[in-house]
Design an enzyme around this catalytic site. Sequence first.
Site, PDB file in Angstrom:
ATOM      1  N   TYR A   1      -5.380   7.492  -8.587  1.00  0.00           N
ATOM      2  CA  TYR A   1      -4.390   8.651  -9.152  1.00  0.00           C
ATOM      3  C   TYR A   1      -4.988   9.539  -9.638  1.00  0.00           C
ATOM      4  CZ  TYR A   1      -1.476   4.489  -8.132  1.00  0.00           C
ATOM      5  OH  TYR A   1      -0.824   3.313  -7.586  1.00  0.00           O
TER       6      TYR A   1
ATOM      7  N   HIS B   1      -6.617  -2.525  -4.147  1.00  0.00           N
ATOM      8  CA  HIS B   1      -5.565  -1.489  -3.692  1.00  0.00           C
ATOM      9  C   HIS B   1      -5.651  -1.151  -2.238  1.00  0.00           C
ATOM     10  CE1 HIS B   1      -4.115   2.763  -5.467  1.00  0.00           C
ATOM     11  NE2 HIS B   1      -3.264   2.167  -4.643  1.00  0.00           N
TER      12      HIS B   1
END
Length: 335
Positions: A61, A148
């Site tokens: 992010y 992830h």
Amino acid sequence: MNPRTSIPARTLRTGAAVTELGLGAAQFGNLFRETTDEETERAVATALGAGIRYFDTAPHYGLGLSERRLGAALRANDARRDELVLSSKVGRLLVDSPETADRLDDDGFVVPADRRRVWDFSRDGILRSVESSLERLGTDHLDIAYLHDPDDHWPEASTTGIGALVELRDQGVVRAIGAGMNQSAMLTAFVEQTDVDVVMVAGRFTLLDQSALTDLLPAALRRGVSVVAAAVYNSGLLSSPTVDRAAHFDYGTAPAAVVERAEALAEACARHGVSLPEAAVQYPLRHPAVVSVVTGMRTASHVRSTADRYAATIPDALWEELDASGLAADPARIH
């Protein structure tokens, strides 16, 4: 720090108490548009005041910006570390990339591309990733570390990846381990074949998509693994009381049939004095394997509206109607 509101928590098998509503911090990394440190600080202050104690982020992010901003905002608000549950993710290492520093990131975040993401589920890659996340967050441990998006990396993620996380869990550097994905099938494999404590499923357990009810959630119950539900608005289609036909569904244009189902859901909610987003936030929490719903929040206003949706009163008659009509199976009935 005295919260004006308390949000109930549900406990992982490792002992971490995760508030039923969590803040997803992707937008702190300038997802799709820029935000500011001050805006992030106010959002975190509002979340803490609303009783939220679970915060989720990732190196992906904003190429580390979300982690840095989240850590700084928690410190600025004097948040007690022992009252928080912080999760981050592994599998994408951030590598310096001076040759692209004059460009913007091409993965949805408005940040300079002075680093690039490199897939790495090796032991060394996992250890380096966690060490870097701890530094950016300014903490000495992660309460949860998720693999992830390992969709294309099952052989490595399910062996060296999980193995490294188990090692870190044994050392206390990470308190709980798992995986976060936009699908339920591979998450089910992680639950059934590896020693995960918790998984994050995005978009597959919502009012519009209950596919995780058939595989992941039964497996999680059997194995004592907790589930965090993310992307409960399915990229936006469920985020407004009145369905916007131009809103995205799963990161793309919503098919006509999906829009019609969303409209039928909104109409059913309205008949019971409930808004569609209120039902969307609360629906996953009806399943006993689900410990938290995590939604993206950029501003203090986003936090307040989400907390209000979580706290709204929803009559059992709505869930009964949605179940009987086939629009959304009631997890409290079928688990």
